[in-house]
Structure formats: C-alpha cells, structure tokens
Design a protein around this motif. Structure first.
Motif, mmCIF file in Angstrom:
data_model
loop_
_atom_site.group_PDB
_atom_site.id
_atom_site.type_symbol
_atom_site.label_atom_id
_atom_site.label_comp_id
_atom_site.label_asym_id
_atom_site.label_seq_id
_atom_site.Cartn_x
_atom_site.Cartn_y
_atom_site.Cartn_z
ATOM 1 N N HIS A 19 0.828 -1.220 0.000
ATOM 2 C CA HIS A 19 0.000 0.000 0.000
ATOM 3 C C HIS A 19 0.858 1.263 0.000
ATOM 4 N N THR A 20 2.006 1.244 0.669
ATOM 5 C CA THR A 20 2.843 2.450 0.718
ATOM 6 C C THR A 20 3.326 2.845 -0.675
ATOM 7 N N TRP A 21 3.397 1.902 -1.585
ATOM 8 C CA TRP A 21 3.814 2.188 -2.960
ATOM 9 C C TRP A 21 2.652 2.660 -3.825
ATOM 10 N N ARG A 69 7.951 2.355 0.614
ATOM 11 C CA ARG A 69 8.419 3.481 -0.211
ATOM 12 C C ARG A 69 8.903 4.636 0.652
ATOM 13 N N GLY A 70 10.096 5.118 0.373
ATOM 14 C CA GLY A 70 10.631 6.315 1.014
ATOM 15 C C GLY A 70 10.626 6.256 2.525
ATOM 16 N N SER A 71 11.009 5.146 3.099
ATOM 17 C CA SER A 71 10.883 4.982 4.554
ATOM 18 C C SER A 71 11.871 5.850 5.318
ATOM 19 N N LYS A 72 11.353 6.485 6.364
ATOM 20 C CA LYS A 72 12.154 7.315 7.269
ATOM 21 C C LYS A 72 11.757 6.978 8.701
ATOM 22 N N MET A 73 12.751 6.747 9.539
ATOM 23 C CA MET A 73 12.513 6.374 10.936
ATOM 24 C C MET A 73 12.756 7.582 11.829
ATOM 25 N N LEU A 85 5.509 11.244 -0.925
ATOM 26 C CA LEU A 85 5.702 9.852 -1.301
ATOM 27 C C LEU A 85 6.742 9.194 -0.398
ATOM 28 N N LEU A 86 6.407 9.153 0.874
ATOM 29 C CA LEU A 86 7.279 8.539 1.852
ATOM 30 C C LEU A 86 6.439 7.792 2.877
ATOM 31 N N THR A 87 7.116 7.007 3.684
ATOM 32 C CA THR A 87 6.482 6.288 4.782
ATOM 33 C C THR A 87 7.255 6.647 6.039
ATOM 34 N N CYS A 88 6.569 7.188 7.036
ATOM 35 C CA CYS A 88 7.228 7.585 8.287
ATOM 36 C C CYS A 88 6.998 6.540 9.364
ATOM 37 N N PHE A 89 8.079 6.178 10.031
ATOM 38 C CA PHE A 89 8.045 5.233 11.136
ATOM 39 C C PHE A 89 8.400 5.996 12.407
#
Length: 167
Positions: A40-42, A76-80, A99-103
C-alpha cells in the motif's frame, strides 16, 4: 491454478517479514497484513485514505523496532523517527512530495502534552488532501500530511490514532 504476480509478491514479502520478525503463534496472519500494508505504501496516491500501522507490545525488547526496520526495507521512502519533531516531519514530507512512509518509534510519547502538535497532524494525515498549517517566522505554510505512518509503542495507542490504524 497459477499464481498472479501480485499473489507471488505478497507471498514473498510475507516470507521476508516472517524470516526476520517473530510473531506469536496465535497471530498467524500478521505477516500477511504487514506485507499488504507495505505494498500500500507504494500505491497510496491511488487511495483517498491510508491506514496507519500501530505496532504495540506490553514490554520492552519485544521486537517492535526490529519489525519497523524490516518493514522500512520494503516500504516506499521509509524514514525512521525516534523523536517527534513536527516541522522536521513536515519538511521531509514536502521534500519527498508526500511519497514517503514515516516510522515513529517509542510513540507512547504521543500521549504527552508536548506532543499535541504531532497528534493534531495524525488526526488528519490519513485522508488525501489533508494539510497542516505551520507558522515559520511570519509566514504560514500549509504542508501536505497525507502519507503512510507506522507507530511502535509499549501499551496502547492514543484513541485518535487507534481509530485510523491497523493495530
């Protein structure tokens, strides 16, 4: 019957996640749910809402951070984030054009008073077109806040995030 490419992708992601993260035997579907969320993140710009993901446990050392790190390898575009700095998250989202995913690790901090700005971001950021205004100097800037977010925490997630999450 032959598998579709989509089915094969989901199964490969599910196996990848299960290879590195242990899940309780009474929750056998968790790797499947995580694999679909990663896909889904993509594709999130094709949807009008994006569910948050809340990884919870009752104790330290249960693998929450490891789980996020593994998911971050395929999202996609993961940032922690270990600290909840609203403007930093907003600027990063702007740089990635959403277009990123934040953790967010140690998200139990969201229940504290000083996290109210970040919580307000979470109340709207699951819907396409959602923005969050911030004053920078004398200028008000509206940031797009629609992008997938994952939270890891000890205990339960705050109500507003739980309502928008796969827990």
């Amino acid at each position: 019957m032959e598998k579709t490419k989509g089915q094969a992708l989901v199964e490969r992601l599910e196996a990848f996640i299960a290879r590195y993260v242990h899940f309780p035997a009474d929750l056998p579907a968790v790797p499947l749910v995580l694999a679909v969320w990663c896909i889904h993140t993509w594709l999130q710009e094709r949807f009008t809402t994006t569910p948050y993901l809340a990884i919870t446990a009752s104790t330290k050392g249960s693998g929450k951070t490891l789980c996020m790190e593994v998911l971050g390898l395929v999202c996609r575009g993961s940032k922690m984030f270990a600290t909840l700095r609203l403007l930093a998250v907003l600027r990063l989202a702007q740089a990635y054009d959403g277009l990123l995913t934040c953790f967010f690790d140690e998200a139990e901090k969201l229940s504290k008073r000083e996290a109210s700005d970040v919580r307000s971001l979470m109340t709207t950021g699951y819907r396409k077109g959602s923005t969050h205004p911030v004053t920078v100097g004398k200028t008000a800037i509206e940031f797009d806040v629609y992008f997938p977010k994952c939270f890891a925490l000890i205990g339960d997630v705050v109500d507003v995030i739980r309502d928008r999450s796969i827990v």
